[in-house]
Design an enzyme around this catalytic site. Sequence first.
Site, mmCIF file in Angstrom:
data_model
loop_
_atom_site.group_PDB
_atom_site.id
_atom_site.type_symbol
_atom_site.label_atom_id
_atom_site.label_comp_id
_atom_site.label_asym_id
_atom_site.label_seq_id
_atom_site.Cartn_x
_atom_site.Cartn_y
_atom_site.Cartn_z
ATOM 1 N N GLY A 18 0.855 -1.186 0.000
ATOM 2 C CA GLY A 18 0.000 0.000 0.000
ATOM 3 C C GLY A 18 0.880 1.221 0.000
ATOM 4 O O GLY A 18 1.718 1.382 -0.878
ATOM 5 N N GLU A 19 0.736 2.042 1.000
ATOM 6 C CA GLU A 19 1.513 3.276 1.108
ATOM 7 C C GLU A 19 2.107 3.352 2.522
ATOM 8 O O GLU A 19 1.370 3.497 3.496
ATOM 9 C CB GLU A 19 0.613 4.473 0.830
ATOM 10 C CG GLU A 19 1.134 5.388 -0.245
ATOM 11 C CD GLU A 19 2.541 5.886 0.034
ATOM 12 O OE1 GLU A 19 2.817 6.253 1.194
ATOM 13 O OE2 GLU A 19 3.354 5.903 -0.907
ATOM 14 N N SER A 20 3.423 3.248 2.595
ATOM 15 C CA SER A 20 4.053 3.142 3.913
ATOM 16 C C SER A 20 3.890 4.419 4.747
ATOM 17 O O SER A 20 3.792 4.351 5.973
ATOM 18 C CB SER A 20 5.535 2.791 3.763
ATOM 19 O OG SER A 20 6.194 3.731 2.947
ATOM 20 N N CYS A 30 6.175 -5.181 0.203
ATOM 21 C CA CYS A 30 6.310 -3.848 -0.405
ATOM 22 C C CYS A 30 6.249 -2.731 0.640
ATOM 23 O O CYS A 30 7.202 -2.551 1.378
ATOM 24 C CB CYS A 30 5.289 -3.692 -1.515
ATOM 25 S SG CYS A 30 5.733 -2.424 -2.707
ATOM 26 N N ARG A 38 13.029 3.376 -0.665
ATOM 27 C CA ARG A 38 11.625 3.469 -1.049
ATOM 28 C C ARG A 38 11.517 3.894 -2.521
ATOM 29 O O ARG A 38 12.327 4.695 -2.995
ATOM 30 C CB ARG A 38 10.990 4.522 -0.146
ATOM 31 C CG ARG A 38 9.520 4.587 -0.203
ATOM 32 C CD ARG A 38 8.988 5.476 0.918
ATOM 33 N NE ARG A 38 7.656 5.865 0.590
ATOM 34 C CZ ARG A 38 7.283 7.110 0.338
ATOM 35 N NH1 ARG A 38 8.152 8.093 0.417
ATOM 36 N NH2 ARG A 38 6.034 7.365 0.017
ATOM 37 N N ILE A 71 5.486 -3.189 -7.738
ATOM 38 C CA ILE A 71 4.698 -1.974 -7.990
ATOM 39 C C ILE A 71 5.256 -0.840 -7.135
ATOM 40 O O ILE A 71 5.088 -0.836 -5.918
ATOM 41 C CB ILE A 71 3.207 -2.194 -7.651
ATOM 42 C CG1 ILE A 71 2.647 -3.386 -8.431
ATOM 43 C CG2 ILE A 71 2.402 -0.927 -7.946
ATOM 44 C CD1 ILE A 71 1.252 -3.808 -7.992
ATOM 45 N N ARG A 72 5.938 0.066 -7.790
ATOM 46 C CA ARG A 72 6.566 1.171 -7.057
ATOM 47 C C ARG A 72 7.267 0.656 -5.798
ATOM 48 O O ARG A 72 7.089 1.166 -4.687
ATOM 49 C CB ARG A 72 5.499 2.211 -6.696
ATOM 50 C CG ARG A 72 6.050 3.607 -6.808
ATOM 51 C CD ARG A 72 4.990 4.678 -6.663
ATOM 52 N NE ARG A 72 5.662 5.953 -6.640
ATOM 53 C CZ ARG A 72 5.357 6.948 -5.851
ATOM 54 N NH1 ARG A 72 4.346 6.841 -4.995
ATOM 55 N NH2 ARG A 72 6.015 8.059 -5.910
ATOM 56 N N HIS A 122 4.807 -8.435 -4.460
ATOM 57 C CA HIS A 122 3.456 -8.692 -3.939
ATOM 58 C C HIS A 122 2.992 -10.105 -4.270
ATOM 59 O O HIS A 122 2.230 -10.282 -5.224
ATOM 60 C CB HIS A 122 2.464 -7.730 -4.597
ATOM 61 C CG HIS A 122 2.636 -6.300 -4.261
ATOM 62 N ND1 HIS A 122 2.040 -5.716 -3.173
ATOM 63 C CD2 HIS A 122 3.306 -5.318 -4.887
ATOM 64 C CE1 HIS A 122 2.337 -4.431 -3.135
ATOM 65 N NE2 HIS A 122 3.110 -4.156 -4.162
ATOM 66 N N GLU A 135 0.778 -11.625 -2.897
ATOM 67 C CA GLU A 135 -0.678 -11.633 -2.696
ATOM 68 C C GLU A 135 -1.448 -11.289 -3.974
ATOM 69 O O GLU A 135 -2.650 -11.472 -4.030
ATOM 70 C CB GLU A 135 -1.060 -10.671 -1.559
ATOM 71 C CG GLU A 135 -0.956 -9.184 -1.860
ATOM 72 C CD GLU A 135 0.465 -8.602 -1.710
ATOM 73 O OE1 GLU A 135 1.427 -9.388 -1.635
ATOM 74 O OE2 GLU A 135 0.601 -7.376 -1.681
HETATM 75 N N1 GLN Z 1 5.775 3.065 -2.741
HETATM 76 C C1 GLN Z 1 4.958 2.570 -1.679
HETATM 77 C C2 GLN Z 1 5.420 3.105 -0.324
HETATM 78 O O1 GLN Z 1 6.328 3.858 -0.231
HETATM 79 C C3 GLN Z 1 4.936 1.062 -1.648
HETATM 80 C C4 GLN Z 1 4.224 0.541 -2.853
HETATM 81 C C5 GLN Z 1 3.504 -0.746 -2.659
HETATM 82 O O2 GLN Z 1 3.284 -1.210 -1.536
HETATM 83 N N2 GLN Z 1 3.054 -1.295 -3.753
HETATM 84 O O3 GLN Z 1 4.863 2.757 0.645
#
Ligand code: GLN
Length: 202
Positions: free
Chosen positions: A50-52, A82, A111, A140-141, A181, A183
């Site tokens: 997700g987004e840390s 991630c 990151r 993914i990113r 991921h 999942e």
């Molecule tokens: N770029 C996201 C972060 O900094 C991580 C991306 C992801 O979990 N797919 O949290």
Amino acid sequence: MNRRPIVGVLALQGDVREHARALATCDVDVREVRTPAHLQGVNGLVIPGGESTTMSKLLDFQGLLDPLRERIGAGMPVYGSCAGMILLAASILDGRADQVALGAIDMVVRRNAFGAQVDSFEADIAVSGCGPEPLRAVFIRAPWVESVGEQVEVLSRVVTPTGADRIVAVRQGAAMATSFHPELTSDARVHALFVEMVRQHA
Ligand code: GLN
């Protein structure tokens, strides 16, 4: 243990449902964790992608930060994918100054290391502990692991689209993290490996 282990998924933000679905194929009871009380009842915890930075804020807001640090310190098995990997790191490069590094794994992560969302990619990689068949890894990113301490076992590396060779899966004791991921695929081998860690600990 005699009864099925209860595996929590931190459910503040991110791809909670996908982790819950993968865990459900591993003969465990799955609990969404949003509060300290939820955390108390689990034998292990998955921190999703997700987004840390957002998850950091919500951990604080929900009063989960200290209880989570305590449980991890007491050896609760924990797995982060991630964004979850970033949260488990000892230190974070290219992060926000105020974002949480739980220090469950003695590693430095970078990151968004592979580039922007458009630089997302997939690769077939070998993951130690998951058998000889390569595993489809979705990045993914994603972060990569910049460096690890002596206690950390490197489970997997990837050669990036630009030719760099990077660490993307690690384990230290009861803590495991992947840049990718699992999942998001139907291959639950990484989740099965984590569940094995939970069973051994319980
Ligand atoms: N770029 C996201 C972060 O900094 C991580 C991306 C992801 O979990 N797919 O949290």
